[in-house]
Design a protein around this motif. Structure first.
Motif, PDB file in Angstrom:
ATOM      1  N   VAL A 104       0.844  -1.195   0.000  1.00 40.89           N
ATOM      2  CA  VAL A 104       0.000   0.000   0.000  1.00 40.89           C
ATOM      3  C   VAL A 104       0.879   1.244   0.000  1.00 40.89           C
ATOM      4  O   VAL A 104       1.997   1.231   0.493  1.00 40.89           O
ATOM      5  N   MET A 136      -3.628   3.798  -1.179  1.00 41.25           N
ATOM      6  CA  MET A 136      -3.967   2.967  -2.332  1.00 41.25           C
ATOM      7  C   MET A 136      -3.177   1.670  -2.309  1.00 41.25           C
ATOM      8  O   MET A 136      -2.097   1.589  -1.689  1.00 41.25           O
ATOM      9  N   VAL A 137      -3.722   0.656  -2.966  1.00 42.73           N
ATOM     10  CA  VAL A 137      -2.995  -0.588  -3.201  1.00 42.73           C
ATOM     11  C   VAL A 137      -2.151  -0.387  -4.454  1.00 42.73           C
ATOM     12  O   VAL A 137      -2.658   0.044  -5.489  1.00 42.73           O
ATOM     13  N   MET A 147      -8.021   2.290  -4.735  1.00 48.37           N
ATOM     14  CA  MET A 147      -7.946   3.121  -3.532  1.00 48.37           C
ATOM     15  C   MET A 147      -8.603   2.441  -2.334  1.00 48.37           C
ATOM     16  O   MET A 147      -9.612   1.754  -2.462  1.00 48.37           O
ATOM     17  N   LEU A 148      -8.037   2.679  -1.160  1.00 45.55           N
ATOM     18  CA  LEU A 148      -8.596   2.192   0.093  1.00 45.55           C
ATOM     19  C   LEU A 148      -9.272   3.303   0.888  1.00 45.55           C
ATOM     20  O   LEU A 148     -10.307   3.089   1.509  1.00 45.55           O
ATOM     21  N   TYR A 183      -8.268  -3.038   6.436  1.00 41.72           N
ATOM     22  CA  TYR A 183      -7.696  -3.608   5.216  1.00 41.72           C
ATOM     23  C   TYR A 183      -7.078  -4.976   5.505  1.00 41.72           C
ATOM     24  O   TYR A 183      -7.316  -5.948   4.779  1.00 41.72           O
ATOM     25  N   SER A 190     -10.689  -2.480  -1.712  1.00 43.79           N
ATOM     26  CA  SER A 190     -10.247  -1.351  -2.531  1.00 43.79           C
ATOM     27  C   SER A 190     -11.234  -1.101  -3.663  1.00 43.79           C
ATOM     28  O   SER A 190     -11.944  -2.010  -4.102  1.00 43.79           O
TER      29      SER A 190
END
Length: 208
Positions: A104, A136-137, A147-148, A183, A190
């Motif tokens: 991430v 983001m991942v 995006m997270l 997460y 995401s």
């Protein structure tokens, strides 16, 4: 406790590393090699290396992270998660595939606006009314991963690149720590970046 390898280099990344040290088992730090700096061109350690030394965390400084020997070092560290903040090299897919929880990134803009190396400067130069941080991942593209979480702040009339940098560095660290538990548990999924509104912020040149 989740084992984390952190990748970062400049001052922006320092609050994120410090927050990770408080909440997770940071088993290694990857940062750029020492570079000549100043009038005397003496080798200077990155701000992240200085924090890692103080914390007693193993440090790895590959000239090129994509080389097989660099990837093998990371495999041997056997981390659960990689966290990246302004590392300074493009990460190959072979590296991103190593940790079971992926990689991430703490990015200093509200993606997909201002992908790239200098999002803080770009937001000021464009006259944006707000900016922020996106967790983001990471995928193999340039800040293209899903995006997270996001968190926005206004850009004040008296903000400079430095004041905005300092605000976003702290904002990013806090948002990361708020985001990671859900997460890592699999509760937070995401979401892809929207196709609309993509802009790029290339590296600032000296003449600029």
């Amino acid at each position: 406790m989740t084992k984390v390898v952190f990748m970062g280099t400049p001052e922006f990344a320092v609050p994120t590393l410090q927050a990770l040290i408080e909440h997770y088992d940071v088993i290694g730090v990857v940062t750029q090699p020492d570079r000549p700096a100043g009038r005397n061109k003496q080798l200077r350690q990155s701000p992240i290396k200085e924090v890692a030394i103080q914390a007693g965390i193993p440090i790895f400084q590959p000239e090129k992270i994509r080389k097989p020997e660099a990837l093998e070092t990371l495999r041997q560290w056997d981390a659960d998660l990689y966290v990246v903040a302004a590392f300074g090299q493009i990460l190959p897919q072979a590296l991103l595939d190593i940790p079971p929880h992926g990689s991430v990134n703490v990015h200093a803009s509200l993606l997909p606006r201002w992908r790239g190396a200098a999002p803080i400067h770009a937001s000021i130069r464009a006259g944006d009314e707000e900016t922020g941080v996106t967790i983001m991942v990471i995928d193999a593209g340039l800040d293209t991963g899903p995006m997270l979480s996001k968190r926005a702040i206004p850009i004040n009339d008296d903000d400079t690149g430095q004041t905005l940098h300092d605000k976003l560095a702290i904002l990013g660290a806090n948002l990361l720590i708020d985001t990671l538990p859900s997460y890592l548990s699999g509760e937070l999924k995401s979401v892809p970046q929207p196709e609309a509104g993509i802009t790029y912020a290339p590296q600032i040149k000296k003449e600029e």
